[in-house]
Design a protein around this motif. Sequence first.
Motif, PDB file in Angstrom:
ATOM      1  N   ASN A 263       0.815  -1.218   0.000  1.00 44.34           N
ATOM      2  CA  ASN A 263       0.000   0.000   0.000  1.00 44.34           C
ATOM      3  C   ASN A 263       0.850   1.270   0.000  1.00 44.34           C
ATOM      4  O   ASN A 263       0.396   2.321  -0.471  1.00 44.34           O
ATOM      5  CB  ASN A 263      -0.934   0.018   1.210  1.00 44.34           C
ATOM      6  CG  ASN A 263      -2.083  -0.962   1.065  1.00 44.34           C
ATOM      7  OD1 ASN A 263      -2.433  -1.358  -0.052  1.00 44.34           O
ATOM      8  ND2 ASN A 263      -2.684  -1.359   2.177  1.00 44.34           N
ATOM      9  N   ARG A 264       2.054   1.192   0.547  1.00 44.02           N
ATOM     10  CA  ARG A 264       2.891   2.402   0.594  1.00 44.02           C
ATOM     11  C   ARG A 264       3.571   2.696  -0.749  1.00 44.02           C
ATOM     12  O   ARG A 264       4.188   3.736  -0.911  1.00 44.02           O
ATOM     13  CB  ARG A 264       3.945   2.265   1.696  1.00 44.02           C
ATOM     14  CG  ARG A 264       5.043   1.248   1.412  1.00 44.02           C
ATOM     15  CD  ARG A 264       5.930   1.048   2.627  1.00 44.02           C
ATOM     16  NE  ARG A 264       6.694   2.250   2.926  1.00 44.02           N
ATOM     17  CZ  ARG A 264       7.965   2.431   2.579  1.00 44.02           C
ATOM     18  NH1 ARG A 264       8.595   1.493   1.898  1.00 44.02           N
ATOM     19  NH2 ARG A 264       8.589   3.534   2.904  1.00 44.02           N
ATOM     20  N   ARG A 265       3.449   1.786  -1.676  1.00 47.53           N
ATOM     21  CA  ARG A 265       4.051   1.981  -2.994  1.00 47.53           C
ATOM     22  C   ARG A 265       2.993   2.533  -3.953  1.00 47.53           C
ATOM     23  O   ARG A 265       1.994   1.870  -4.234  1.00 47.53           O
ATOM     24  CB  ARG A 265       4.605   0.664  -3.531  1.00 47.53           C
ATOM     25  CG  ARG A 265       5.628   0.027  -2.602  1.00 47.53           C
ATOM     26  CD  ARG A 265       6.181  -1.244  -3.189  1.00 47.53           C
ATOM     27  NE  ARG A 265       7.071  -1.923  -2.258  1.00 47.53           N
ATOM     28  CZ  ARG A 265       7.746  -3.024  -2.553  1.00 47.53           C
ATOM     29  NH1 ARG A 265       7.641  -3.552  -3.766  1.00 47.53           N
ATOM     30  NH2 ARG A 265       8.524  -3.592  -1.642  1.00 47.53           N
ATOM     31  N   PRO A 266       3.174   3.743  -4.460  1.00 47.95           N
ATOM     32  CA  PRO A 266       2.151   4.342  -5.326  1.00 47.95           C
ATOM     33  C   PRO A 266       2.088   3.644  -6.684  1.00 47.95           C
ATOM     34  O   PRO A 266       3.102   3.238  -7.248  1.00 47.95           O
ATOM     35  CB  PRO A 266       2.616   5.795  -5.472  1.00 47.95           C
ATOM     36  CG  PRO A 266       4.089   5.745  -5.237  1.00 47.95           C
ATOM     37  CD  PRO A 266       4.319   4.641  -4.244  1.00 47.95           C
ATOM     38  N   ASP A 267       0.856   3.484  -7.155  1.00 50.03           N
ATOM     39  CA  ASP A 267       0.630   2.881  -8.466  1.00 50.03           C
ATOM     40  C   ASP A 267       0.370   3.966  -9.506  1.00 50.03           C
ATOM     41  O   ASP A 267      -0.258   5.000  -9.212  1.00 50.03           O
ATOM     42  CB  ASP A 267      -0.570   1.936  -8.415  1.00 50.03           C
ATOM     43  CG  ASP A 267      -0.254   0.662  -7.637  1.00 50.03           C
ATOM     44  OD1 ASP A 267       0.855   0.141  -7.795  1.00 50.03           O
ATOM     45  OD2 ASP A 267      -1.133   0.215  -6.864  1.00 50.03           O
ATOM     46  N   PRO A 268       0.815   3.753 -10.732  1.00 48.55           N
ATOM     47  CA  PRO A 268       0.591   4.752 -11.793  1.00 48.55           C
ATOM     48  C   PRO A 268      -0.840   4.696 -12.319  1.00 48.55           C
ATOM     49  O   PRO A 268      -1.481   3.653 -12.320  1.00 48.55           O
ATOM     50  CB  PRO A 268       1.596   4.338 -12.868  1.00 48.55           C
ATOM     51  CG  PRO A 268       1.734   2.857 -12.679  1.00 48.55           C
ATOM     52  CD  PRO A 268       1.606   2.610 -11.206  1.00 48.55           C
ATOM     53  N   THR A 269      -1.301   5.830 -12.750  1.00 48.33           N
ATOM     54  CA  THR A 269      -2.612   5.931 -13.375  1.00 48.33           C
ATOM     55  C   THR A 269      -2.428   6.330 -14.836  1.00 48.33           C
ATOM     56  O   THR A 269      -1.761   7.330 -15.151  1.00 48.33           O
ATOM     57  CB  THR A 269      -3.482   6.976 -12.662  1.00 48.33           C
ATOM     58  OG1 THR A 269      -3.663   6.581 -11.299  1.00 48.33           O
ATOM     59  CG2 THR A 269      -4.845   7.089 -13.332  1.00 48.33           C
ATOM     60  N   MET A 293       1.360   9.675 -11.222  1.00 47.44           N
ATOM     61  CA  MET A 293       1.703   8.819 -10.082  1.00 47.44           C
ATOM     62  C   MET A 293       1.860   9.710  -8.843  1.00 47.44           C
ATOM     63  O   MET A 293       2.546  10.732  -8.903  1.00 47.44           O
ATOM     64  CB  MET A 293       2.992   8.035 -10.335  1.00 47.44           C
ATOM     65  CG  MET A 293       3.396   7.139  -9.172  1.00 47.44           C
ATOM     66  SD  MET A 293       4.926   6.231  -9.511  1.00 47.44           S
ATOM     67  CE  MET A 293       4.361   5.155 -10.817  1.00 47.44           C
ATOM     68  N   PRO A 294       1.250   9.324  -7.713  1.00 46.26           N
ATOM     69  CA  PRO A 294       1.431  10.099  -6.478  1.00 46.26           C
ATOM     70  C   PRO A 294       2.886  10.035  -6.010  1.00 46.26           C
ATOM     71  O   PRO A 294       3.594   9.041  -6.229  1.00 46.26           O
ATOM     72  CB  PRO A 294       0.495   9.418  -5.477  1.00 46.26           C
ATOM     73  CG  PRO A 294      -0.443   8.601  -6.291  1.00 46.26           C
ATOM     74  CD  PRO A 294       0.294   8.229  -7.529  1.00 46.26           C
ATOM     75  N   ILE A 295       3.309  11.093  -5.356  1.00 46.29           N
ATOM     76  CA  ILE A 295       4.660  11.136  -4.793  1.00 46.29           C
ATOM     77  C   ILE A 295       4.541  11.044  -3.271  1.00 46.29           C
ATOM     78  O   ILE A 295       3.991  11.939  -2.632  1.00 46.29           O
ATOM     79  CB  ILE A 295       5.378  12.437  -5.185  1.00 46.29           C
ATOM     80  CG1 ILE A 295       5.453  12.551  -6.701  1.00 46.29           C
ATOM     81  CG2 ILE A 295       6.768  12.489  -4.572  1.00 46.29           C
ATOM     82  CD1 ILE A 295       6.056  13.841  -7.179  1.00 46.29           C
ATOM     83  N   PRO A 296       5.017   9.948  -2.670  1.00 45.18           N
ATOM     84  CA  PRO A 296       4.864   9.765  -1.220  1.00 45.18           C
ATOM     85  C   PRO A 296       5.887  10.589  -0.425  1.00 45.18           C
ATOM     86  O   PRO A 296       6.829  10.053   0.164  1.00 45.18           O
ATOM     87  CB  PRO A 296       5.093   8.267  -1.039  1.00 45.18           C
ATOM     88  CG  PRO A 296       6.008   7.889  -2.154  1.00 45.18           C
ATOM     89  CD  PRO A 296       5.653   8.777  -3.308  1.00 45.18           C
ATOM     90  N   LEU A 297       5.684  11.895  -0.437  1.00 41.61           N
ATOM     91  CA  LEU A 297       6.601  12.770   0.288  1.00 41.61           C
ATOM     92  C   LEU A 297       6.122  13.045   1.715  1.00 41.61           C
ATOM     93  O   LEU A 297       6.884  12.926   2.670  1.00 41.61           O
ATOM     94  CB  LEU A 297       6.771  14.087  -0.477  1.00 41.61           C
ATOM     95  CG  LEU A 297       7.509  13.998  -1.820  1.00 41.61           C
ATOM     96  CD1 LEU A 297       7.570  15.370  -2.472  1.00 41.61           C
ATOM     97  CD2 LEU A 297       8.912  13.435  -1.614  1.00 41.61           C
ATOM     98  N   ASN A 299       3.610  11.509   3.396  1.00 41.22           N
ATOM     99  CA  ASN A 299       3.279  10.278   4.126  1.00 41.22           C
ATOM    100  C   ASN A 299       3.804   9.099   3.327  1.00 41.22           C
ATOM    101  O   ASN A 299       3.230   8.713   2.313  1.00 41.22           O
ATOM    102  CB  ASN A 299       1.770  10.158   4.346  1.00 41.22           C
ATOM    103  CG  ASN A 299       1.405   8.911   5.156  1.00 41.22           C
ATOM    104  OD1 ASN A 299       2.270   8.220   5.681  1.00 41.22           O
ATOM    105  ND2 ASN A 299       0.117   8.638   5.252  1.00 41.22           N
ATOM    106  N   SER A 300       4.900   8.547   3.783  1.00 37.59           N
ATOM    107  CA  SER A 300       5.517   7.426   3.062  1.00 37.59           C
ATOM    108  C   SER A 300       4.904   6.083   3.411  1.00 37.59           C
ATOM    109  O   SER A 300       5.164   5.091   2.742  1.00 37.59           O
ATOM    110  CB  SER A 300       7.021   7.387   3.358  1.00 37.59           C
ATOM    111  OG  SER A 300       7.244   7.094   4.739  1.00 37.59           O
ATOM    112  N   GLY A 301       4.101   6.009   4.479  1.00 38.55           N
ATOM    113  CA  GLY A 301       3.480   4.744   4.886  1.00 38.55           C
ATOM    114  C   GLY A 301       4.387   3.820   5.660  1.00 38.55           C
ATOM    115  O   GLY A 301       3.992   2.692   5.975  1.00 38.55           O
ATOM    116  N   ARG A 302       5.580   4.262   6.004  1.00 40.00           N
ATOM    117  CA  ARG A 302       6.505   3.356   6.690  1.00 40.00           C
ATOM    118  C   ARG A 302       6.054   3.012   8.101  1.00 40.00           C
ATOM    119  O   ARG A 302       6.363   1.933   8.615  1.00 40.00           O
ATOM    120  CB  ARG A 302       7.912   3.940   6.723  1.00 40.00           C
ATOM    121  CG  ARG A 302       8.079   5.252   7.444  1.00 40.00           C
ATOM    122  CD  ARG A 302       9.422   5.897   7.137  1.00 40.00           C
ATOM    123  NE  ARG A 302       9.585   7.185   7.789  1.00 40.00           N
ATOM    124  CZ  ARG A 302      10.319   7.373   8.874  1.00 40.00           C
ATOM    125  NH1 ARG A 302      10.961   6.355   9.412  1.00 40.00           N
ATOM    126  NH2 ARG A 302      10.432   8.562   9.416  1.00 40.00           N
TER     127      ARG A 302
END
Length: 424
Positions: A263-269, A293-297, A299-302
Amino acid sequence: MFVLRAAPLGALCVLLVVSAMGQPATAGTSSLPVPPPALQAAIRDLWGKNPQIQAAEANLRAAHERARAAAQPVYNPSLQLDGENADVDRRTAGASLTLDVFGKRKARATQGDAEVRAQEAAFVVERRDVAHDWLKAWSGVALTREQIALGQRRLELMRRFDTLAGQRLKVGDISSTERDLAGLALGEAQIQQASLDAQQAEALAALAALGGEVEGALPDLPQDLPPLAATIVPALAADRPELRQAQAEQERADAAVTVADRNRRPDPTISLTGGQVRSGPRTDRVVGVSVSMPIPLRNSGRYDVSAARADADAAYASRRATELRSNARIKQAQSTYAAMRAASEGFRQGRAGAFDERAALLDKLWQAGEISTSDYLIQLKQSLDTALSGIALESQTWQAWFDYLAAAGRLTEWVDGNSKEASP
């Protein structure tokens, strides 16, 4: 497994030790006795009516539906229509779809399958526990029923004794003090009989609380004692319901780590747009393709992943604790049952349970004047207490048998009248 996990080493102590008991069997074939058909029918009826089992069944259905939902595609496509009237007239239609390139769907499906297995094991555990509770309550009812029958015999003896004491007082064979002892003994017997009736009502209430039938004729305890503990092979650890549930919960927690990581890895649209643009007399067709593609800056989800890993470590520790408790419970239940059965067998072989014979002999001795009234009452009470203790001992033996079957993972199998092979 996400951190280093070490299983503690140690030895489990047996709580009760009896010399006649052997080591628990770990291999071979165990042949379970077949319970009375009336008992099997009562438990199967209970399984169909018990609300706890109905709740566990509903939870299992919900887990199946959640697993189906988790196996569905993660993203739905989007459709967009644009129109603009200005210096340039624009009419376009577009579609976009986020691609699951990191396996989110597969990770969620794996987690859903583990939850289904956990709920399946929980359902089996619930059926076993309900049957176990009902069997122990039923043996309590059977115990009070036998005790009431023996207590009724005591009441008859005390009434007869009280009548004879009154007759002997009139002819001067006994004193008024001894006559009073007979009356007091009758009163005590009546109080004790009322107490036994109350115990039976309590035992029947325990059965009713489980949802089973209590109005019909309940079967008596079998005349024979249960088999020796060494003849029953405990189920392998992987086959015990509580351990299967704990293992599935650990697998679900491990899968949750993978889900959090995906889930923390953004998927491309990917978006595709097509339409036409009109500017004055000129009309052009347009086709566009875009990738975002979202950039997890921010909130990285770690932290979600770290929390999931901690949950997985807790699930692993819980499974280990469940395994240790299960192994200890088997040894304790086997030792307790072996001790109870040996005591019951010894009681049956002795003369401690011959209450009617001793009561008749004491009555003859008292009427012949060879023992006093107080001696008669003391010995009769001792004989009665011993007989009641023997009945309670056999009931406790059956309850210990149910405990051992439950701990060994064989109770449901015994109720169903099946037997399995168990091997290391």
